[in-house]
Design an enzyme around this catalytic site. Sequence first.
Site, mmCIF file in Angstrom:
data_model
loop_
_atom_site.group_PDB
_atom_site.id
_atom_site.type_symbol
_atom_site.label_atom_id
_atom_site.label_comp_id
_atom_site.label_asym_id
_atom_site.label_seq_id
_atom_site.Cartn_x
_atom_site.Cartn_y
_atom_site.Cartn_z
ATOM 1 N N ARG A 157 -41.999 23.939 0.353
ATOM 2 C CA ARG A 157 -43.360 23.721 0.850
ATOM 3 C C ARG A 157 -44.281 23.547 -0.357
ATOM 4 O O ARG A 157 -44.004 24.086 -1.427
ATOM 5 C CB ARG A 157 -43.827 24.925 1.659
ATOM 6 N N HIS A 195 -23.031 15.163 7.992
ATOM 7 C CA HIS A 195 -21.837 15.196 8.840
ATOM 8 C C HIS A 195 -22.241 15.270 10.306
ATOM 9 O O HIS A 195 -23.332 15.737 10.641
ATOM 10 C CB HIS A 195 -20.945 16.387 8.474
ATOM 11 N N ASN A 209 -28.916 18.633 -16.372
ATOM 12 C CA ASN A 209 -28.377 19.822 -17.018
ATOM 13 C C ASN A 209 -27.007 20.146 -16.410
ATOM 14 O O ASN A 209 -26.551 19.477 -15.486
ATOM 15 C CB ASN A 209 -29.359 20.988 -16.872
ATOM 16 N N LYS A 259 -37.785 17.556 3.374
ATOM 17 C CA LYS A 259 -38.760 16.525 3.734
ATOM 18 C C LYS A 259 -39.238 15.832 2.470
ATOM 19 O O LYS A 259 -39.133 16.373 1.371
ATOM 20 C CB LYS A 259 -39.958 17.151 4.448
#
Length: 183
Positions: free
Chosen positions: A178, A113, A83, A164
């Site tokens: 989560r 970085h 989109n 993660k």
Amino acid sequence: MTEWEKMQSGQWYCCLDPKLEALRARARNAVHAHNTCPPDIRGAMAPELQELFASTGSDCYLEAPFHCAYGINIHLGARVYFNTGCVVLDTASVRIGDDTMFGPHVQIYCAQHAKDPVERAQGLEIGMPVLIGQNVWVGGGAILMPGVTIGDNAIIGAGSVVTKDVAGGETVVGNPARPLDHR
């Protein structure tokens, strides 16, 4: 090794390198062509952008505006949809599976970085690949951080920051993202 070779092999490299700047300039030109071409002429993706990408499956569609850093590290499966306002900072491989959809303003980051301010000022960074499976839905405004893998059929809630890996079929929300409690 050249800075390009370091970047491609997942080592620390200097992003201020002239060859890397030339590659980013090429991407900016392709992005500009995509973003400024009238939609009825451009179609699903400007030819300049499609030629830039490492690979594109059939029936992919990128709304304008779209931005990428290099483009040459982006691999799209079939029927991938972006989109409006999406950003892909592809300093490493970004692989997106078939039938995956991105809401508006999703950001995919591969660049990490240097944390040391002196090294950061010297342009040191490392690219970490982002892998996204098939039939994934990424809600608007989500951010996918360097090095994450999203499994097939996962859902990333709008505004989530994915730091993660996300398992296949899992729904994650929040910052940091989560698993959603389905009670």
